[in-house]
Motif scaffolding. Structure first.
Motif, PDB file in Angstrom:
ATOM      1  N   ALA A  50      14.724 -31.858  10.200  1.00  0.00           N
ATOM      2  CA  ALA A  50      15.705 -30.922  10.623  1.00  0.00           C
ATOM      3  C   ALA A  50      15.947 -30.619   9.052  1.00  0.00           C
ATOM      4  O   ALA A  50      16.835 -29.660   8.802  1.00  0.00           O
ATOM      5  N   ALA A  51      15.678 -31.231   7.799  1.00  0.00           N
ATOM      6  CA  ALA A  51      16.068 -30.287   6.524  1.00  0.00           C
ATOM      7  C   ALA A  51      14.613 -29.976   6.236  1.00  0.00           C
ATOM      8  O   ALA A  51      14.923 -28.797   5.181  1.00  0.00           O
ATOM      9  N   GLU A  52      13.678 -29.540   6.469  1.00  0.00           N
ATOM     10  CA  GLU A  52      12.285 -29.271   6.597  1.00  0.00           C
ATOM     11  C   GLU A  52      12.605 -27.629   5.899  1.00  0.00           C
ATOM     12  O   GLU A  52      13.181 -27.002   6.944  1.00  0.00           O
ATOM     13  N   SER A  53      12.029 -27.220   5.405  1.00  0.00           N
ATOM     14  CA  SER A  53      12.639 -25.424   4.528  1.00  0.00           C
ATOM     15  C   SER A  53      11.601 -24.662   5.613  1.00  0.00           C
ATOM     16  O   SER A  53      12.163 -23.463   6.002  1.00  0.00           O
ATOM     17  N   GLN A  54      11.104 -24.919   6.451  1.00  0.00           N
ATOM     18  CA  GLN A  54       9.937 -24.628   7.082  1.00  0.00           C
ATOM     19  C   GLN A  54      10.400 -24.860   8.606  1.00  0.00           C
ATOM     20  O   GLN A  54       9.122 -24.995   9.271  1.00  0.00           O
ATOM     21  N   ARG A  55      11.311 -25.156   8.900  1.00  0.00           N
ATOM     22  CA  ARG A  55      12.045 -25.462  10.089  1.00  0.00           C
ATOM     23  C   ARG A  55      11.302 -25.001  11.660  1.00  0.00           C
ATOM     24  O   ARG A  55      10.625 -25.347  12.536  1.00  0.00           O
ATOM     25  N   ASP A  56      10.858 -23.141  11.585  1.00  0.00           N
ATOM     26  CA  ASP A  56      10.649 -21.966  12.037  1.00  0.00           C
ATOM     27  C   ASP A  56       9.188 -22.738  12.843  1.00  0.00           C
ATOM     28  O   ASP A  56       8.526 -23.044  13.473  1.00  0.00           O
ATOM     29  N   ALA A  57       8.593 -23.232  11.501  1.00  0.00           N
ATOM     30  CA  ALA A  57       7.125 -22.972  11.493  1.00  0.00           C
ATOM     31  C   ALA A  57       7.136 -24.430  12.500  1.00  0.00           C
ATOM     32  O   ALA A  57       6.368 -24.266  13.734  1.00  0.00           O
ATOM     33  N   TRP A  58       7.446 -25.485  12.082  1.00  0.00           N
ATOM     34  CA  TRP A  58       7.115 -26.742  12.861  1.00  0.00           C
ATOM     35  C   TRP A  58       7.900 -26.522  14.526  1.00  0.00           C
ATOM     36  O   TRP A  58       7.354 -27.062  15.386  1.00  0.00           O
ATOM     37  N   ILE A  59       9.030 -25.862  14.260  1.00  0.00           N
ATOM     38  CA  ILE A  59       9.447 -25.750  16.047  1.00  0.00           C
ATOM     39  C   ILE A  59       8.317 -24.972  16.691  1.00  0.00           C
ATOM     40  O   ILE A  59       7.931 -25.099  18.108  1.00  0.00           O
ATOM     41  N   LYS A  60       7.306 -24.118  15.872  1.00  0.00           N
ATOM     42  CA  LYS A  60       6.570 -23.110  17.056  1.00  0.00           C
ATOM     43  C   LYS A  60       5.321 -23.662  16.651  1.00  0.00           C
ATOM     44  O   LYS A  60       4.523 -23.867  18.577  1.00  0.00           O
ATOM     45  N   ALA A  61       5.204 -25.338  16.012  1.00  0.00           N
ATOM     46  CA  ALA A  61       4.099 -26.145  16.444  1.00  0.00           C
ATOM     47  C   ALA A  61       4.140 -26.776  17.736  1.00  0.00           C
ATOM     48  O   ALA A  61       3.772 -27.482  18.257  1.00  0.00           O
ATOM     49  N   TRP A  62       5.923 -27.138  17.866  1.00  0.00           N
ATOM     50  CA  TRP A  62       6.231 -28.511  18.677  1.00  0.00           C
ATOM     51  C   TRP A  62       5.754 -27.815  20.036  1.00  0.00           C
ATOM     52  O   TRP A  62       5.605 -28.330  20.550  1.00  0.00           O
ATOM     53  N   ARG A  63       6.171 -26.439  20.002  1.00  0.00           N
ATOM     54  CA  ARG A  63       6.347 -26.034  21.404  1.00  0.00           C
ATOM     55  C   ARG A  63       4.959 -24.860  21.389  1.00  0.00           C
ATOM     56  O   ARG A  63       5.368 -23.791  22.411  1.00  0.00           O
ATOM     57  N   ASN A  64       3.825 -25.068  20.744  1.00  0.00           N
ATOM     58  CA  ASN A  64       2.894 -24.779  21.171  1.00  0.00           C
ATOM     59  C   ASN A  64       3.125 -23.046  21.499  1.00  0.00           C
ATOM     60  O   ASN A  64       2.014 -22.235  22.416  1.00  0.00           O
ATOM     61  N   GLY A  65       3.752 -22.765  20.078  1.00  0.00           N
ATOM     62  CA  GLY A  65       3.905 -20.802  20.411  1.00  0.00           C
ATOM     63  C   GLY A  65       5.175 -20.456  21.612  1.00  0.00           C
ATOM     64  O   GLY A  65       5.233 -19.367  21.953  1.00  0.00           O
ATOM     65  N   ALA A  66       5.329 -20.875  22.886  1.00  0.00           N
ATOM     66  CA  ALA A  66       6.510 -20.798  23.681  1.00  0.00           C
ATOM     67  C   ALA A  66       7.308 -20.537  24.045  1.00  0.00           C
ATOM     68  O   ALA A  66       7.960 -20.993  22.493  1.00  0.00           O
ATOM     69  N   PRO A  67       7.991 -19.516  24.055  1.00  0.00           N
ATOM     70  CA  PRO A  67       9.028 -18.940  23.714  1.00  0.00           C
ATOM     71  C   PRO A  67      10.248 -20.151  24.060  1.00  0.00           C
ATOM     72  O   PRO A  67      10.311 -20.611  25.355  1.00  0.00           O
ATOM     73  N   ILE A  68      11.560 -20.038  23.522  1.00  0.00           N
ATOM     74  CA  ILE A  68      12.551 -21.185  23.771  1.00  0.00           C
ATOM     75  C   ILE A  68      13.404 -20.061  23.904  1.00  0.00           C
ATOM     76  O   ILE A  68      13.591 -19.011  22.823  1.00  0.00           O
ATOM     77  N   ASP A  69      14.396 -20.421  24.853  1.00  0.00           N
ATOM     78  CA  ASP A  69      15.769 -19.072  25.254  1.00  0.00           C
ATOM     79  C   ASP A  69      16.416 -19.261  24.256  1.00  0.00           C
ATOM     80  O   ASP A  69      17.014 -20.458  23.512  1.00  0.00           O
ATOM     81  N   THR A  70      17.061 -18.474  23.841  1.00  0.00           N
ATOM     82  CA  THR A  70      18.287 -17.673  22.772  1.00  0.00           C
ATOM     83  C   THR A  70      19.232 -18.839  22.613  1.00  0.00           C
ATOM     84  O   THR A  70      19.316 -19.727  21.742  1.00  0.00           O
ATOM     85  N   ASP A  71      20.107 -19.429  23.330  1.00  0.00           N
ATOM     86  CA  ASP A  71      20.596 -20.381  23.431  1.00  0.00           C
ATOM     87  C   ASP A  71      20.452 -21.944  23.495  1.00  0.00           C
ATOM     88  O   ASP A  71      21.031 -22.641  22.583  1.00  0.00           O
ATOM     89  N   ASP A  72      18.966 -22.196  24.334  1.00  0.00           N
ATOM     90  CA  ASP A  72      19.042 -23.306  23.805  1.00  0.00           C
ATOM     91  C   ASP A  72      18.278 -23.130  21.859  1.00  0.00           C
ATOM     92  O   ASP A  72      18.347 -24.389  21.099  1.00  0.00           O
ATOM     93  N   LEU A  73      17.731 -22.242  21.357  1.00  0.00           N
ATOM     94  CA  LEU A  73      17.233 -22.123  20.506  1.00  0.00           C
ATOM     95  C   LEU A  73      18.717 -22.660  19.398  1.00  0.00           C
ATOM     96  O   LEU A  73      19.065 -23.069  18.153  1.00  0.00           O
ATOM     97  N   GLN A  74      19.375 -21.861  19.799  1.00  0.00           N
ATOM     98  CA  GLN A  74      20.789 -21.843  19.199  1.00  0.00           C
ATOM     99  C   GLN A  74      20.974 -22.698  18.946  1.00  0.00           C
ATOM    100  O   GLN A  74      22.143 -23.852  17.797  1.00  0.00           O
ATOM    101  N   ARG A  75      21.494 -23.918  19.761  1.00  0.00           N
ATOM    102  CA  ARG A  75      21.669 -25.465  20.042  1.00  0.00           C
ATOM    103  C   ARG A  75      20.665 -25.899  19.602  1.00  0.00           C
ATOM    104  O   ARG A  75      20.895 -26.726  18.347  1.00  0.00           O
ATOM    105  N   LEU A  76      20.385 -26.255  19.388  1.00  0.00           N
ATOM    106  CA  LEU A  76      18.617 -26.642  18.625  1.00  0.00           C
ATOM    107  C   LEU A  76      18.989 -26.833  17.345  1.00  0.00           C
ATOM    108  O   LEU A  76      18.971 -27.429  15.970  1.00  0.00           O
TER     109      LEU A  76
END
Length: 298
Positions: free
Chosen positions: A257-283
């Motif tokens: 949660a504290a990593e500066s490269q959060r966007d990078a691991w979120i993409k790696a986690w989701r294998n590049g799949a898009p995330i719903d805007t509301d889901d991303l804001q909540r995340l």
């Protein structure tokens, strides 16, 4: 004479090898697209984990827990519970936190559920008229009162506290449950007309329809009580080893949660799949609070 003067050099003490890291054993099951076996085989190493929502996040956790040697064990949910209750230390990212499970598992929070984790009523598309609710989400309480419909659920599975409470309150009206083995066996049973409905996550049904084309197609209907799982969790046996493991998982989750490269691991986690805007804001709100907050262990 010369030989008698030769002295033997003292042996040089060899350093002791470092102690082997403790083993952390994870429950695995093939539950696409949440937990996906590669080539149909259970993972043997962290590198073998698939790209589902759950196993993808598990890989991120394991990368931040190098103090353990990670092993994977395939068990049914009843067998997992039995072994944990017998005192074995096992961990899982497939168990929803429930009051009953707190008796034998420690839990920590991982991430808020995506829209794909909202429980729906699953029916055959040809039967949609039997479930019409004037465009409103179905009420499970009303569905359970109907005697013209037959439901079937997976035994020992938690659908979240709201749904679990409703099912437990009316056991005589609750859908029959069966022990489901590897994979989503209830969806082919529904398609084969062995019942009228079941409960499942929509992304599971999308995956099934895509890999099993042809009639009858399965359809998803929103359930008013479906968003009953507030957060995805990891659980470990309530043993001293399990307590240390869940503390390490909590620390790894806060590190993520504290990593500066959060966007990078979120993409790696989701294998590049898009995330719903509301889901991303909540995340991101969840991760901001997780990074700043204290340990979350129950």
């Amino acid at each position: 004479m010369l030989a008698a003067l030769v002295t033997t050099a003292p042996a040089v003490a060899q350093p002791s090898p470092p102690p082997a890291p403790p083993v952390l054993r994870w429950l695995v099951q093939d539950m696409p697209p949440h937990f996906v076996y590669r080539d149909g085989k259970p993972p043997q190493r962290a590198e073998d984990l698939g790209q589902g929502e759950v196993d993808g996040f598990l890989r991120l956790l394991i990368e931040r827990m190098p103090q353990y040697r990670h092993e994977f064990i395939e068990l049914s949910l009843p067998r997992f519970e039995a072994q944990v209750r017998q005192g074995e230390t096992l961990c899982s990212v497939l168990h929803v936190r429930t009051p009953e499970r707190l008796q034998w598992l420690y839990f920590t929070t991982l991430f808020p559920p995506m829209m794909s984790r909202q429980i729906h009523v699953i029916v055959r598309r040809e039967d949609l008229a039997r479930f019409e609710s004037n465009g409103q989400p179905l009420q499970l309480a009303e569905l359970l009162r109907r005697t013209d419909l037959t439901g079937l659920l997976t035994r020992d599975r938690s659908y979240g506290p709201r749904i679990d409470k409703l099912l437990a309150a009316s056991p005589e009206r609750a859908p029959r449950s069966i022990v489901a083995g590897r994979g989503a066996h209830l969806l082919p049973m529904l398609r084969a007309r062995r019942m009228d409905y079941t409960l499942e996550y929509p992304i599971m049904v999308d995956e099934y329809n895509a890999t099993h084309p042809g009639p009858p197609e399965l359809a998803k209907l929103p359930l008013a009580e479906g968003r009953s799982t507030s957060v995805a969790t990891a659980g470990c046996s309530r043993t001293p080893e399990g307590r240390r493991a869940i503390e390490a998982m909590d620390q790894a989750a806060r590190q993520l949660a504290a990593e500066s490269q959060r966007d990078a691991w979120i993409k790696a986690w989701r294998n590049g799949a898009p995330i719903d805007t509301d889901d991303l804001q909540r995340l991101n709100r969840f991760l901001d609070e997780r990074a700043r907050g204290p340990a979350q262990i129950e």
